[in-house]
Design a protein around this motif. Structure first.
Motif, mmCIF file in Angstrom:
data_model
loop_
_atom_site.group_PDB
_atom_site.id
_atom_site.type_symbol
_atom_site.label_atom_id
_atom_site.label_comp_id
_atom_site.label_asym_id
_atom_site.label_seq_id
_atom_site.Cartn_x
_atom_site.Cartn_y
_atom_site.Cartn_z
ATOM 1 N N GLU A 207 0.840 -1.202 0.000
ATOM 2 C CA GLU A 207 0.000 0.000 0.000
ATOM 3 C C GLU A 207 0.879 1.258 0.000
ATOM 4 N N LEU A 208 0.428 2.272 -0.693
ATOM 5 C CA LEU A 208 1.142 3.547 -0.609
ATOM 6 C C LEU A 208 0.920 4.142 0.779
ATOM 7 N N SER A 209 1.954 4.705 1.357
ATOM 8 C CA SER A 209 1.749 5.362 2.654
ATOM 9 C C SER A 209 0.884 6.596 2.417
ATOM 10 N N SER A 210 0.168 6.997 3.460
ATOM 11 C CA SER A 210 -0.734 8.129 3.233
ATOM 12 C C SER A 210 0.067 9.396 2.962
ATOM 13 N N ALA A 211 1.285 9.475 3.522
ATOM 14 C CA ALA A 211 2.115 10.664 3.259
ATOM 15 C C ALA A 211 2.457 10.763 1.780
ATOM 16 N N LEU A 212 2.714 9.600 1.175
ATOM 17 C CA LEU A 212 3.066 9.621 -0.249
ATOM 18 C C LEU A 212 1.821 9.839 -1.113
ATOM 19 N N LYS A 213 0.738 9.183 -0.703
ATOM 20 C CA LYS A 213 -0.514 9.311 -1.453
ATOM 21 C C LYS A 213 -0.936 10.768 -1.594
ATOM 22 N N ARG A 214 -0.711 11.530 -0.524
ATOM 23 C CA ARG A 214 -1.122 12.944 -0.554
ATOM 24 C C ARG A 214 -0.354 13.751 -1.581
ATOM 25 N N ARG A 215 0.762 13.228 -2.042
ATOM 26 C CA ARG A 215 1.568 13.989 -3.008
ATOM 27 C C ARG A 215 1.237 13.646 -4.451
ATOM 28 N N PHE A 216 0.306 12.714 -4.599
ATOM 29 C CA PHE A 216 -0.105 12.324 -5.946
ATOM 30 C C PHE A 216 -1.550 12.722 -6.212
ATOM 31 N N ASN A 217 -1.841 13.118 -7.434
ATOM 32 C CA ASN A 217 -3.227 13.142 -7.889
ATOM 33 C C ASN A 217 -3.475 11.815 -8.583
ATOM 34 N N VAL A 218 -4.557 11.163 -8.231
ATOM 35 C CA VAL A 218 -4.813 9.840 -8.779
ATOM 36 C C VAL A 218 -5.796 9.935 -9.944
ATOM 37 N N VAL A 219 -5.447 9.333 -11.065
ATOM 38 C CA VAL A 219 -6.389 9.215 -12.178
ATOM 39 C C VAL A 219 -6.611 7.724 -12.402
ATOM 40 N N VAL A 220 -7.850 7.295 -12.278
ATOM 41 C CA VAL A 220 -8.149 5.870 -12.439
ATOM 42 C C VAL A 220 -8.526 5.595 -13.888
ATOM 43 N N LEU A 221 -7.786 4.713 -14.544
ATOM 44 C CA LEU A 221 -8.127 4.354 -15.918
ATOM 45 C C LEU A 221 -9.063 3.135 -15.863
ATOM 46 N N PRO A 222 -10.272 3.270 -16.400
ATOM 47 C CA PRO A 222 -11.254 2.191 -16.293
ATOM 48 C C PRO A 222 -11.139 1.198 -17.443
ATOM 49 N N LEU A 223 -11.796 0.066 -17.281
ATOM 50 C CA LEU A 223 -11.946 -0.849 -18.421
ATOM 51 C C LEU A 223 -12.918 -0.188 -19.386
ATOM 52 N N PRO A 224 -12.820 -0.495 -20.684
ATOM 53 C CA PRO A 224 -13.726 0.156 -21.638
ATOM 54 C C PRO A 224 -15.183 -0.047 -21.225
ATOM 55 N N SER A 225 -15.963 1.050 -21.270
ATOM 56 C CA SER A 225 -17.305 0.964 -20.710
ATOM 57 C C SER A 225 -18.232 0.115 -21.575
ATOM 58 N N ASP A 226 -18.165 0.246 -22.877
ATOM 59 C CA ASP A 226 -19.070 -0.605 -23.658
ATOM 60 C C ASP A 226 -18.314 -1.430 -24.690
ATOM 61 N N MET A 227 -19.056 -2.364 -25.234
ATOM 62 C CA MET A 227 -18.483 -3.353 -26.130
ATOM 63 C C MET A 227 -17.880 -2.716 -27.390
ATOM 64 N N ASP A 228 -18.605 -1.729 -27.959
ATOM 65 C CA ASP A 228 -18.112 -1.121 -29.202
ATOM 66 C C ASP A 228 -16.773 -0.429 -28.983
ATOM 67 N N GLU A 229 -16.659 0.227 -27.814
ATOM 68 C CA GLU A 229 -15.417 0.919 -27.513
ATOM 69 C C GLU A 229 -14.270 -0.089 -27.394
ATOM 70 N N GLU A 230 -14.557 -1.197 -26.727
ATOM 71 C CA GLU A 230 -13.507 -2.199 -26.533
ATOM 72 C C GLU A 230 -13.109 -2.827 -27.873
#
Ligand SMILES: Nc1ncnc2c1ncn2[C@@H]1O[C@H](COP(=O)(O)OP(=O)(O)OP(=O)(O)O)[C@@H](O)[C@H]1O
Ligand SMILES: [Mg+2]
Length: 359
Positions: A207-230
């Motif tokens: 796990e990232l320590s909370s001290a380190l986590k605070r220094r990052f902005n997190v962008v979550v890349l999702p799985l493709p939402s629909d079939m056509d996109e995938e």
């Protein structure tokens, strides 16, 4: 002339980057090669001012990429998070290429990564000959990025031990790296920042320590939402990769991609596409990246062993390898899927036969 198997993004897409740069009159943060807007166009595709077509590298939500680019213009670092195969490394490489002009300042973090691979190491021959000196110091990609105002990429950040991760805290908050042996401090040049990737599925990560986590902005890349996109992602990447590998792409590739992606999505989500039948899910992640790998494996098999005919029989073994990660549990899951779902579908009959045969 020697030919390299793969070049970094800034060389592969040099023409696109040059065209964007030439037509870019947006404001550039210090040390950036492109303006934030042009960097987003490079990643999502569009046209440069001179009409050069910019191919889309990432298919997905524009906001995510805008947030990632905007973060890198601030004093916060960027953490790309997501399940395996959601293009975290791919996006990180292209961001670094578009923003810093180089994507090769890269540290692959592992359980064995220690502080010397993050901060700096020593060339022992020089160290013995000259004592601690600048010549004896071996800068890491992180230190070089700081000195040159570039982006440093940290792959799989959570795989290294928490104590080692925390050596990043000073670098990220103070933007400097003390070198006590030389009684020196390296201050980061403007333009320096960090893009880290982490996978939120692999077990045994730290796990990232909370001290380190605070220094990052997190962008979550999702799985493709629909079939056509995938399907669009897989068709595009398979085309590009087949070209790079000199594999002929038969005309029916898109049809087979549709079927492979359908199988992947049903098994991944634990339900048939029409939502009527619940399914057991295999232990693997069945990511888009694996669907791409299955298709490439199939194309290679078809080219060399099946007279270029991309048939389900050419795909079945790669498909089996992607689905069955746990030989006992996943075989049962796939067996059940074959019998309860694929057997009844006429357009999947060859997949049913080839997979049953291979299982
Ligand atoms: N939304 C997408 N747009 C474009 N390409 C995608 C997308 N999703 C996956 N891919 C493709 O999937 C492949 C694998 O991506 P990548 O290796 O970056 O995944 P990752 O998230 O880093 O996975 P891991 O957690 O296993 O390291 C790349 O070739 C990429 O082009
Ligand atoms: Mg990766």
């Amino acid at each position: 002339m020697t030919e390299h198997l793969r070049l970094p993004a800034e060389l592969t897409y040099k023409a696109e980057l040059d065209a964007l740069k030439a037509g870019d009159d947006g404001q550039r943060p210090h040390g950036w090669v492109l303006s934030p807007r042009a960097a987003v166009t490079y990643i999502l595709g569009g046209t440069a001012r001179d009409g050069t077509v910019i191919s889309p590298k990432y298919v997905g939500n524009r906001r995510l990429i805008e947030t990632a680019v905007a973060t890198l213009a601030t004093d916060r670092a960027l953490l790309l998070l997501g399940v395996p195969g959601t293009a975290k490394s791919w996006v990180s490489e292209h961001l670094a290429a578009a923003i810093a002009g180089t994507s090769t300042l890269l540290i692959q973090c592992t359980a064995g990564t220690d502080e010397n691979q993050i901060r700096y190491g020593w060339n022992y021959a020089q160290l013995l000959a000259k004592g601690p000196s600048r010549e004896a110091l071996v800068p890491t990609p992180l230190l070089r990025a700081m000195e040159t105002g570039k982006l440093c990429r940290l792959e799989e950040l959570t795989r290294m031990g928490s104590d080692v991760q925390d050596t990043l805290i000073t670098v990220l908050s103070e933007k400097m790296l003390p070198i006590p042996e030389l009684n020196e401090i390296t201050y980061a040049e403007r333009g320096f920042n960090v893009i880290a990737t982490a996978n939120n599925r692999d077990k045994g990560v730290n796990e990232l320590s909370s001290a380190l986590k605070r220094r990052f902005n997190v962008v979550v890349l999702p799985l493709p939402s629909d079939m056509d996109e995938e399907i669009a992602i897989v068709v595009r990447r398979v085309g590009e990769m087949a070209r790079a590998l000199d594999l002929p792409a038969p005309r029916n590739v898109a049809d087979e991609v549709k079927r492979v992606v359908a199988i992947f999505r049903e098994l991944r989500s634990g339900a048939t596409l029409d939502g009527k039948t619940a399914l057991k899910t295999p232990t693997g992640s069945l990511s888009t990246a694996e669907a791409i790998a299955v298709m490439i494996g199939g194309l290679s098999h078809a080219a060399f062993f099946n007279d270029g005919d991309l048939a389900p029989e050419s795909l079945s073994h790669s498909l089996l390898g992607a689905i069955v990660k746990d030989p006992v549990q996943d075989q049962a899951v796939l067996g059940e899927y074959l019998e309860t779902v694929l057997k009844k579908r006429s357009d999947f009959s060859r997949y049913y036969a080839a997979l049953t045969d291979a299982l």
